[in-house]
Design an enzyme around this catalytic site. Structure first.
Site, PDB file in Angstrom:
ATOM      1  N   ASN A 195      -5.639  -4.595  10.811  1.00 26.59           N
ATOM      2  CA  ASN A 195      -5.603  -4.165   9.630  1.00 26.59           C
ATOM      3  C   ASN A 195      -7.486  -3.682  10.160  1.00 26.59           C
ATOM      4  OD1 ASN A 195      -7.332  -2.051   7.296  1.00 26.59           O
ATOM      5  ND2 ASN A 195      -5.357  -2.409   6.366  1.00 26.59           N
TER       6      ASN A 195
ATOM      7  N   HIS B  73     -12.014  -2.464   6.649  1.00 27.38           N
ATOM      8  CA  HIS B  73     -13.138  -4.564   6.623  1.00 27.38           C
ATOM      9  C   HIS B  73     -14.150  -3.814   7.602  1.00 27.38           C
ATOM     10  CE1 HIS B  73     -10.836  -6.271   3.572  1.00 27.38           C
ATOM     11  NE2 HIS B  73      -9.737  -6.395   3.674  1.00 27.38           N
TER      12      HIS B  73
ATOM     13  N   HIS C  15      -6.004   2.692   6.085  1.00 31.95           N
ATOM     14  CA  HIS C  15      -6.174   2.868   5.254  1.00 31.95           C
ATOM     15  C   HIS C  15      -6.370   4.290   4.670  1.00 31.95           C
ATOM     16  CE1 HIS C  15      -4.994   2.704   0.646  1.00 31.95           C
ATOM     17  NE2 HIS C  15      -4.768   3.329   0.874  1.00 31.95           N
TER      18      HIS C  15
ATOM     19  N   ARG D 236      -8.164   6.539   1.721  1.00 30.92           N
ATOM     20  CA  ARG D 236      -8.268   6.185   0.658  1.00 30.92           C
ATOM     21  C   ARG D 236      -8.626   7.815   0.247  1.00 30.92           C
ATOM     22  NH1 ARG D 236      -7.467   0.617  -1.815  1.00 30.92           N
ATOM     23  NH2 ARG D 236      -8.183   1.575  -3.305  1.00 30.92           N
TER      24      ARG D 236
ATOM     25  N   ARG E  80     -13.370   5.229   0.328  1.00 31.83           N
ATOM     26  CA  ARG E  80     -14.775   4.094   0.889  1.00 31.83           C
ATOM     27  C   ARG E  80     -15.033   3.225   1.947  1.00 31.83           C
ATOM     28  NH1 ARG E  80     -11.615  -0.126  -3.395  1.00 31.83           N
ATOM     29  NH2 ARG E  80     -10.987   1.804  -4.176  1.00 31.83           N
TER      30      ARG E  80
ATOM     31  N   GLU F 253      -1.597   4.151   6.640  1.00 32.14           N
ATOM     32  CA  GLU F 253      -1.413   3.523   5.232  1.00 32.14           C
ATOM     33  C   GLU F 253      -2.124   5.127   4.553  1.00 32.14           C
ATOM     34  OE1 GLU F 253      -3.574  -0.320   3.329  1.00 32.14           O
ATOM     35  OE2 GLU F 253      -2.092  -1.230   5.192  1.00 32.14           O
TER      36      GLU F 253
ATOM     37  N   THR G 295      -4.828  -2.661  -2.443  1.00 31.77           N
ATOM     38  CA  THR G 295      -3.874  -2.657  -2.893  1.00 31.77           C
ATOM     39  C   THR G 295      -3.082  -3.219  -3.452  1.00 31.77           C
ATOM     40  OG1 THR G 295      -3.658  -1.052  -0.854  1.00 31.77           O
ATOM     41  CG2 THR G 295      -1.507  -1.259  -2.446  1.00 31.77           C
TER      42      THR G 295
ATOM     43  N   GLU H 272       8.002  -2.440   3.758  1.00 34.51           N
ATOM     44  CA  GLU H 272       6.492  -2.960   4.239  1.00 34.51           C
ATOM     45  C   GLU H 272       6.811  -3.747   3.179  1.00 34.51           C
ATOM     46  OE1 GLU H 272       2.620  -2.785   5.536  1.00 34.51           O
ATOM     47  OE2 GLU H 272       1.915  -4.150   4.465  1.00 34.51           O
TER      48      GLU H 272
ATOM     49  N   HIS I 291       0.073  -8.570   3.720  1.00 36.55           N
ATOM     50  CA  HIS I 291      -0.812  -8.143   2.062  1.00 36.55           C
ATOM     51  C   HIS I 291      -1.183  -9.910   1.723  1.00 36.55           C
ATOM     52  CE1 HIS I 291      -3.245  -7.084  -0.947  1.00 36.55           C
ATOM     53  NE2 HIS I 291      -3.733  -5.536  -0.381  1.00 36.55           N
TER      54      HIS I 291
HETATM   55  N1  PXP Z   1      -0.171  -4.082   3.928  1.00 35.79           N
HETATM   56  C1  PXP Z   1      -1.094  -3.430   2.824  1.00 35.79           C
HETATM   57  C2  PXP Z   1      -0.204  -2.101   2.683  1.00 35.79           C
HETATM   58  C3  PXP Z   1      -2.355  -3.173   2.329  1.00 35.79           C
HETATM   59  O1  PXP Z   1      -2.467  -1.763   1.443  1.00 35.79           O
HETATM   60  C4  PXP Z   1      -3.066  -3.957   3.210  1.00 35.79           C
HETATM   61  C5  PXP Z   1      -4.218  -4.152   2.991  1.00 35.79           C
HETATM   62  O2  PXP Z   1      -5.259  -3.147   2.994  1.00 35.79           O
HETATM   63  C6  PXP Z   1      -2.964  -5.043   4.358  1.00 35.79           C
HETATM   64  C7  PXP Z   1      -1.130  -4.937   4.797  1.00 35.79           C
HETATM   65  C8  PXP Z   1      -3.282  -5.662   4.334  1.00 35.79           C
HETATM   66  O3  PXP Z   1      -3.389  -6.510   3.953  1.00 35.79           O
HETATM   67  P1  PXP Z   1      -4.938  -7.611   4.076  1.00 35.79           P
HETATM   68  O4  PXP Z   1      -6.537  -7.313   4.530  1.00 35.79           O
HETATM   69  O5  PXP Z   1      -4.776  -8.765   2.773  1.00 35.79           O
HETATM   70  O6  PXP Z   1      -3.786  -8.828   5.284  1.00 35.79           O
END
Ligand code: PXP
Length: 238
Positions: A7, A10, A43, A45, A49, A70, A101, A151, A191
Site C-alpha cells: 500500500n 503513505h 485507498h 478516500r 486526503r 481500497e 481504517t 481480506e 493491517h
Molecule cells: N488493508 C486495509 C484494508 C487497509 O485499510 C490498510 C491501511 O491502509 C492496510 C491493509 C495496510 O495497513 P498498514 O498500513 O497498517 O500495513
C-alpha cells in the site's frame, strides 16, 4: 508462498504534507514492483486526503502486476472503480475522522448495500474483496453477498498487548481462515503487519496475499524502498 501487495498511500500522505508533487506514489509503485512485489494497493478516500484521482488513473496505466483499489461502498467510488477498472476492489469501512481504517466491514449490518456494490463491481469484471474482522459471522456474510475474497483484518492481532492476547487473536484468525477456506473464498490479510509480527502469519498457507503499507514505507525512509520491499518478501518466503 504468499504474495505481497504494498500500500503506497503513505507516500501520498507525505506529498500532501506540502501539497506539492513529490514524493509521487506512482514512482513509488514502480520501485515496489521492481523490487518484486506482487501488487500495488491504494485507498482513494472520500476526502482525498492522500491518494488523488490522478494517482489512481496513472497507476492503472503503469502498474504491471496487480492494482487493488481500497474503497468505501459508495456510489461515487463504485462509479470511479467501474471507470478505472482496477484488478481488484477491496471494500472497507470509512470514517472521516479516523487516521486509518479502524476495523472490518460490518457485512451483516450493511448486507443490501454491500451486496449491491459487489454485484456492480463484479459485473464490471473487477474481483471483489471485503475487509472483515476475523469473525466467522462476517466471513459467512461475505460469502452470502457474493464476494470473491475476504481480506482478514489483522490489526487487533498486531496491537495485542501481551502473548496471551496475541494467541487469542491468532486463534480467531485461524478460525476465520478455516471458515473462508470452506466457503471457497480467496483469503488476503492485512493491517498493522510489520517485520516482526509477519512471521507468526506466514505459516498459514491459506493466506494468499499480505497487504502491507505503513511498516514498509517507514522502513524505506532508512534503508530505501527497494530494500524495504525485498526484506519483507524474504520474510514472507521464509
Ligand atoms: N488493508 C486495509 C484494508 C487497509 O485499510 C490498510 C491501511 O491502509 C492496510 C491493509 C495496510 O495497513 P498498514 O498500513 O497498517 O500495513
Amino acid at each position: 508462498m504468499a504474495r505481497l501487495s504494498v500500500n503506497v498511500d503513505h507516500v501520498a500522505t507525505l506529498r500532501e504534507a506540502r501539497r506539492i508533487s513529490e514524493p509521487d506514489p506512482v514512482t513509488a509503485a514502480a520501485i515496489v514492483e521492481l523490487a518484486g512485489a506482487d501488487g500495488i494497493i491504494v485507498h482513494l478516500r472520500e476526502d482525498r486526503r492522500h491518494i488523488k484521482d490522478r494517482d489512481l488513473r496513472l497507476l492503472k496505466q503503469t502498474v504491471k502486476s496487480k492494482l487493488n483499489l481500497e474503497m468505501a461502498s459508495t456510489e461515487e467510488m463504485i462509479r470511479i472503480a467501474l471507470e478505472v477498472k482496477p484488478d481488484m476492489a477491496t471494500l472497507v469501512p470509512e470514517k472521516r475522522e479516523e487516521l486509518t481504517t479502524e476495523g472490518g466491514l460490518d457485512v451483516n449490518m450493511n448486507r443490501e448495500i454491500i451486496k449491491n456494490s459487489v454485484a456492480l463491481l463484479k459485473d464490471g469484471e473487477i474481483v471483489v474483496s471485503l475487509f472483515v474482522d476475523p469473525d466467522i459471522d462476517q466471513i459467512t456474510a461475505a460469502h452470502r453477498v457474493g464476494a470473491d475474497y475476504v481480506e482478514i483484518h489483522t490489526g487487533t492481532f498486531c496491537d495485542a498487548k501481551d502473548r496471551i492476547e496475541e494467541e487469542k487473536e491468532l486463534d480467531r484468525i485461524l478460525t476465520a481462515v478455516k471458515m473462508a477456506g470452506e466457503l471457497k473464498l480467496g483469503i488476503n490479510a492485512g493491517h498493522g503487519l510489520n517485520y516482526l509480527n509477519i512471521k507468526r502469519l506466514t505459516g498459514i498457507n491459506e493466506i494468499e496475499e499480505f497487504s502491507i503499507g505503513h511498516s514498509i514505507i517507514s522502513r524505506a525512509l532508512f534503508v530505501g524502498l527497494d530494500q524495504a520491499v525485498r526484506e519483507m518478501i524474504a520474510l514472507i518466503n521464509n
